[in-house]
Scaffold this motif. Sequence first.
Motif, PDB file in Angstrom:
ATOM      1  N   TYR A  13      -2.404 -11.009   6.777  1.00  0.00           N
ATOM      2  CA  TYR A  13      -2.015 -11.025   8.188  1.00  0.00           C
ATOM      3  C   TYR A  13      -2.687 -12.181   8.934  1.00  0.00           C
ATOM      4  CZ  TYR A  13       0.430  -6.545   7.734  1.00  0.00           C
ATOM      5  OH  TYR A  13       1.311  -5.555   7.384  1.00  0.00           O
ATOM      6  N   GLY A  14      -3.204 -13.158   8.194  1.00  0.00           N
ATOM      7  CA  GLY A  14      -3.754 -14.340   8.839  1.00  0.00           C
ATOM      8  C   GLY A  14      -5.192 -14.185   9.298  1.00  0.00           C
ATOM      9  N   ASN A  15      -5.846 -13.129   8.828  1.00  0.00           N
ATOM     10  CA  ASN A  15      -7.246 -12.941   9.237  1.00  0.00           C
ATOM     11  C   ASN A  15      -8.191 -13.116   8.041  1.00  0.00           C
ATOM     12  OD1 ASN A  15      -6.663 -10.674   7.786  1.00  0.00           O
ATOM     13  ND2 ASN A  15      -6.905  -9.226   9.469  1.00  0.00           N
ATOM     14  N   GLY A  16      -7.669 -13.786   6.993  1.00  0.00           N
ATOM     15  CA  GLY A  16      -8.523 -14.076   5.848  1.00  0.00           C
ATOM     16  C   GLY A  16      -8.596 -12.959   4.828  1.00  0.00           C
ATOM     17  N   ARG A  17      -7.990 -11.807   5.143  1.00  0.00           N
ATOM     18  CA  ARG A  17      -8.053 -10.703   4.208  1.00  0.00           C
ATOM     19  C   ARG A  17      -6.728 -10.605   3.449  1.00  0.00           C
ATOM     20  NH1 ARG A  17      -6.835  -5.637   3.516  1.00  0.00           N
ATOM     21  NH2 ARG A  17      -8.311  -4.303   2.391  1.00  0.00           N
ATOM     22  N   GLN A  18      -6.798 -10.739   2.119  1.00  0.00           N
ATOM     23  CA  GLN A  18      -5.610 -10.654   1.278  1.00  0.00           C
ATOM     24  C   GLN A  18      -5.175  -9.188   1.223  1.00  0.00           C
ATOM     25  OE1 GLN A  18      -4.477 -13.507   0.190  1.00  0.00           O
ATOM     26  NE2 GLN A  18      -2.906 -12.923  -1.286  1.00  0.00           N
ATOM     27  N   VAL A  19      -3.986  -8.877   1.744  1.00  0.00           N
ATOM     28  CA  VAL A  19      -3.528  -7.481   1.785  1.00  0.00           C
ATOM     29  C   VAL A  19      -2.757  -7.130   0.511  1.00  0.00           C
ATOM     30  CG1 VAL A  19      -2.038  -5.861   3.016  1.00  0.00           C
ATOM     31  CG2 VAL A  19      -3.559  -7.359   4.297  1.00  0.00           C
ATOM     32  N   LEU A  20      -1.877  -8.049   0.072  1.00  0.00           N
ATOM     33  CA  LEU A  20      -1.188  -7.860  -1.210  1.00  0.00           C
ATOM     34  C   LEU A  20      -1.583  -9.027  -2.095  1.00  0.00           C
ATOM     35  CD1 LEU A  20       2.428  -6.842  -0.075  1.00  0.00           C
ATOM     36  CD2 LEU A  20       0.445  -5.360  -0.512  1.00  0.00           C
ATOM     37  N   ASN A  21      -1.908  -8.712  -3.342  1.00  0.00           N
ATOM     38  CA  ASN A  21      -2.467  -9.711  -4.226  1.00  0.00           C
ATOM     39  C   ASN A  21      -1.664  -9.744  -5.527  1.00  0.00           C
ATOM     40  OD1 ASN A  21      -4.199 -11.501  -5.379  1.00  0.00           O
ATOM     41  ND2 ASN A  21      -5.946 -10.095  -5.533  1.00  0.00           N
ATOM     42  N   GLY A  37      -0.224   5.629  -2.504  1.00  0.00           N
ATOM     43  CA  GLY A  37      -1.486   4.958  -2.224  1.00  0.00           C
ATOM     44  C   GLY A  37      -2.135   5.537  -0.991  1.00  0.00           C
ATOM     45  N   GLY A  38      -3.432   5.434  -0.921  1.00  0.00           N
ATOM     46  CA  GLY A  38      -4.182   5.947   0.219  1.00  0.00           C
ATOM     47  C   GLY A  38      -3.996   5.056   1.432  1.00  0.00           C
ATOM     48  N   SER A  39      -4.648   5.424   2.509  1.00  0.00           N
ATOM     49  CA  SER A  39      -4.552   4.677   3.740  1.00  0.00           C
ATOM     50  C   SER A  39      -5.134   3.272   3.542  1.00  0.00           C
ATOM     51  CB  SER A  39      -5.306   5.484   4.795  1.00  0.00           C
ATOM     52  OG  SER A  39      -5.482   4.731   5.926  1.00  0.00           O
ATOM     53  N   GLY A  40      -4.402   2.246   3.993  1.00  0.00           N
ATOM     54  CA  GLY A  40      -4.862   0.868   3.864  1.00  0.00           C
ATOM     55  C   GLY A  40      -4.502   0.214   2.536  1.00  0.00           C
ATOM     56  N   ALA A 209       4.133   4.460  -9.202  1.00  0.00           N
ATOM     57  CA  ALA A 209       3.161   3.363  -9.241  1.00  0.00           C
ATOM     58  C   ALA A 209       2.077   3.690  -8.229  1.00  0.00           C
ATOM     59  CB  ALA A 209       3.837   2.040  -8.913  1.00  0.00           C
ATOM     60  N   VAL A 210       0.832   3.589  -8.664  1.00  0.00           N
ATOM     61  CA  VAL A 210      -0.285   3.867  -7.763  1.00  0.00           C
ATOM     62  C   VAL A 210      -0.779   2.541  -7.204  1.00  0.00           C
ATOM     63  CG1 VAL A 210      -2.583   4.872  -7.545  1.00  0.00           C
ATOM     64  CG2 VAL A 210      -0.902   5.918  -9.091  1.00  0.00           C
ATOM     65  N   LEU A 211      -0.767   2.458  -5.875  1.00  0.00           N
ATOM     66  CA  LEU A 211      -1.149   1.225  -5.187  1.00  0.00           C
ATOM     67  C   LEU A 211      -2.591   1.351  -4.705  1.00  0.00           C
ATOM     68  CD1 LEU A 211       0.296  -1.409  -4.077  1.00  0.00           C
ATOM     69  CD2 LEU A 211       0.526  -0.150  -1.932  1.00  0.00           C
ATOM     70  N   ALA A 217      -2.399  -0.171  -9.487  1.00  0.00           N
ATOM     71  CA  ALA A 217      -3.554   0.209 -10.310  1.00  0.00           C
ATOM     72  C   ALA A 217      -3.087   0.873 -11.604  1.00  0.00           C
ATOM     73  CB  ALA A 217      -4.472   1.138  -9.530  1.00  0.00           C
ATOM     74  N   GLU A 218      -2.046   1.672 -11.512  1.00  0.00           N
ATOM     75  CA  GLU A 218      -1.459   2.253 -12.723  1.00  0.00           C
ATOM     76  C   GLU A 218      -0.051   2.725 -12.437  1.00  0.00           C
ATOM     77  OE1 GLU A 218      -3.953   5.439 -14.016  1.00  0.00           O
ATOM     78  OE2 GLU A 218      -4.323   6.139 -11.993  1.00  0.00           O
ATOM     79  N   ARG A 219       0.726   2.877 -13.508  1.00  0.00           N
ATOM     80  CA  ARG A 219       2.078   3.397 -13.319  1.00  0.00           C
ATOM     81  C   ARG A 219       2.492   4.222 -14.515  1.00  0.00           C
ATOM     82  NH1 ARG A 219       6.148  -1.316 -12.102  1.00  0.00           N
ATOM     83  NH2 ARG A 219       7.603   0.344 -12.503  1.00  0.00           N
ATOM     84  N   GLY A 220       3.429   5.117 -14.294  1.00  0.00           N
ATOM     85  CA  GLY A 220       3.887   6.000 -15.352  1.00  0.00           C
ATOM     86  C   GLY A 220       4.611   7.166 -14.702  1.00  0.00           C
TER      87      GLY A 220
END
Length: 229
Positions: A13-21, A37-40, A209-211, A217-220
């Motif tokens: 979001y332009g604040n230096g933090r990679q949200v999706l990698n 996936g959990g919050s965030g 898929a677990v985000l 992180a894992e899928r199945g």
Amino acid sequence: RGEVVFDRVGFDYGNGRQVLNELSFSVPAGKTLALVGGSGAGKSTITRLLFRFYDVASGQIRIDGQLITDVSQASLRQALGIVPQDTVLFNDTLRNNLLYACPDASEADLQDVVQMASLDRLVAENPAGLETVVGERGLKLSGGEKQRIAIARMLLKRPAIMVFDEATSSLDSETERSIMKEIRRVSEGHTALIIAHRLSTVVDADEIAVLENGQIAERGNHRELLAKN
Ligand code: ADP
Ligand code: ADP
């Protein structure tokens, strides 16, 4: 139709933090993928990118092999149907609430989606039927009823891809189970992305898929994931 591919998608979001990698996942045409996936974790960001509220910083998003940046905004909106977490109803009739995204739908299609989303009882119980006014100043509906309306509204558009964006997260657990059952039924044989924060709500998805931190992180399937944890 409706295969969705996220291919090494990066976003911030332009604040230096990679949200999706380098996020990669796909929803095969006609199948259901549950993203849990959990919050965030990045769930809402994924929806926003798919709808092009933002564009990816790196990587690609494709629908049926076509980059979403090469598709017109109108065809993208036509292809995607969404059931959000908190459905907004207008102070208007049930009919107009259902028709608002597809004002030209036929009466037969309207009746069909009322059946499909199990709204027939609600319609039958009210003397004015589909002309019953709902919303803040009309008939107050429960959270589950609102989500059934959201499902019917989405179905009316016949989208190639159905997105259920935490569609049961605001519901009590009993209602959550019944709406999840509804979601499984209506998405059967269609391309669907079910976004949820708990694994227990998506047990029957073709694939889960677990985000975590913007990565898978894992899928199945549910059984495989339980065995790993
Ligand atoms: P989830 O839907 O899984 O809770 P989000 O996609 O909302 O996750 O958020 C993923 C990360 O991106 C979080 O760290 C969140 O704080 C951040 N984020 C979300 N929206 C914004 C925004 N509009 N501006 C800056 N950071 C955001
Ligand atoms: P339309 O046919 O009206 O373009 P959409 O399926 O695109 O319908 O969207 C249905 C509703 O959901 C609209 O009110 C839209 O603003 C809202 N919406 C679209 N994308 C999202 C999203 N990612 N999260 C929450 N609401 C959304």
